[in-house]
Write an enzyme that holds these catalytic residues in place. Structure first.
Site, short mmCIF file in Angstrom:
data_model
loop_
_atom_site.label_atom_id
_atom_site.label_comp_id
_atom_site.label_asym_id
_atom_site.label_seq_id
_atom_site.Cartn_x
_atom_site.Cartn_y
_atom_site.Cartn_z
N GLY A 68 -1.91 35.47 79.50
CA GLY A 68 -0.91 34.44 79.76
C GLY A 68 -1.41 33.01 79.72
O GLY A 68 -0.66 32.09 80.03
N THR A 110 -6.59 34.52 68.81
CA THR A 110 -7.07 35.77 68.21
C THR A 110 -5.96 36.36 67.35
O THR A 110 -6.20 36.87 66.24
CB THR A 110 -7.51 36.76 69.30
OG1 THR A 110 -8.38 36.09 70.22
CG2 THR A 110 -8.22 37.97 68.72
N LYS A 161 -15.17 37.40 77.38
CA LYS A 161 -14.02 37.67 78.26
C LYS A 161 -14.17 38.95 79.08
O LYS A 161 -13.28 39.31 79.84
CB LYS A 161 -12.75 37.72 77.42
CG LYS A 161 -12.41 36.37 76.81
CD LYS A 161 -11.27 36.50 75.85
CE LYS A 161 -10.79 35.13 75.39
NZ LYS A 161 -9.67 35.25 74.44
N GLU A 196 4.99 39.39 76.32
CA GLU A 196 3.83 40.24 76.00
C GLU A 196 3.86 41.52 76.84
O GLU A 196 3.62 42.62 76.33
CB GLU A 196 2.53 39.47 76.27
CG GLU A 196 2.30 38.35 75.29
CD GLU A 196 1.10 37.47 75.61
OE1 GLU A 196 0.65 36.78 74.70
OE2 GLU A 196 0.63 37.48 76.76
C1 5RP Z 1 -1.11 34.35 75.55
C2 5RP Z 1 -2.17 35.33 75.88
C3 5RP Z 1 -3.34 35.40 74.97
O1 5RP Z 1 -3.44 36.69 74.46
C4 5RP Z 1 -4.59 35.06 75.73
O2 5RP Z 1 -4.42 33.80 76.33
C5 5RP Z 1 -5.82 35.03 74.80
O3 5RP Z 1 -5.67 34.01 73.87
P1 5RP Z 1 -6.75 33.66 72.77
O4 5RP Z 1 -6.73 34.77 71.78
O5 5RP Z 1 -6.26 32.35 72.21
O6 5RP Z 1 -8.09 33.51 73.44
O7 5RP Z 1 -2.11 36.07 76.82
O8 5RP Z 1 -0.09 34.34 76.51
#
Ligand code: 5RP
Length: 218
Positions: free
Chosen positions: A95, A31, A121, A103
């Site tokens: 994560g 994202t 989600k 983060e």
């Molecule tokens: C990385 C994260 C990401 O924000 C989480 O895994 C969501 O990822 P994506 O946008 O690829 O679905 O916490 O450590």
């Protein structure tokens, strides 16, 4: 509409929260990759960014967006990041991409933390769909795993993976997350745990949720 299209929509929507002169904290993941493309279109308005991973730092630099070390800025105006799960309290699991420690540091420092997810989600109870990643000092991995088994959870070692900080990740399944604030505290007390992917003590201030008919804000 595909999940990728929803991620792009929510990232572009998030751009409206960024004001000229801001220091922007930038998360990690797919994202956020869309967010970085959008940020590139307004890069001359930004004071600069702080990156939550080496991957993000590299992407920002490819787009010639200024990146500062967190220690060299007085404050972070806004932090934008994705998540693996979110509930109605804006508590998150993060994560999956392994960047949870940096983060959480930036989310803690930031004046405003905005989470960006697609509707798949959203959950009632955290842990319904995603495991909780825990960053652990390598030599403590087995000890931490045994402590998690005592909590009736199922830790899985993320093989062949090192975080940007040189640590390892345990992905925890079947963790009791009826009280995420309490569980975040308990996990942090296990010696060898560096950080958990539960963002309950520092939830998102706003959650942007991409749905098929538009983005909603909670
Ligand atoms: C990385 C994260 C990401 O924000 C989480 O895994 C969501 O990822 P994506 O946008 O690829 O679905 O916490 O450590």
């Amino acid at each position: 509409m595909t999940q990728e299209a929803l991620k792009k929509n929510v990232a572009e929507f998030a751009l409206s929260y960024i004001k000229p002169g801001m220091i922007v904290g930038v998360g990690t993941g797919s994202t956020v990759r869309y967010l970085i493309e959008a940020l590139a279109t307004i890069k001359h308005q930004l004071e600069g960014t702080v990156a939550s991973s080496i991957e993000t730092e590299n992407l920002l630099k490819i787009h010639q967006i200024p990146v500062y070390d967190l220690n060299s800025v007085n404050s972070v105006d806004i932090y934008l990041d994705g998540a693996d799960e979110a509930n109605a309290h804006r508590y998150l699991i993060k994560g999956r991409g392994g960047a949870l420690l940096r983060e959480k540091i930036i989310a803690t420092v930031a004046k405003q933390f905005i989470g960006m997810i697609d509707e798949s989600k959203q959950v009632d109870i955290l842990g319904e769909k995603a495991p909780v990643p825990i960053e652990t000092i390598p030599m403590a991995r087995s000890y931490v795993a045994r402590q998690l088994v005592k909590l009736k959870a199922d830790p899985v070692y993320r093989e062949n993976y090192k975080t940007d900080n040189g640590n390892v990740i345990l992905d925890i399944y079947n963790l009791n997350l009826l009280n995420p604030v309490d569980m975040e505290t308990r996990l942090k007390q296990i010696t060898g745990v560096v950080e958990t992917g539960i963002f309950a003590h520092r939830p998102a201030d706003l959650l942007l949720i991409a749905k098929k008919n538009g983005v909603i804000v909670i």
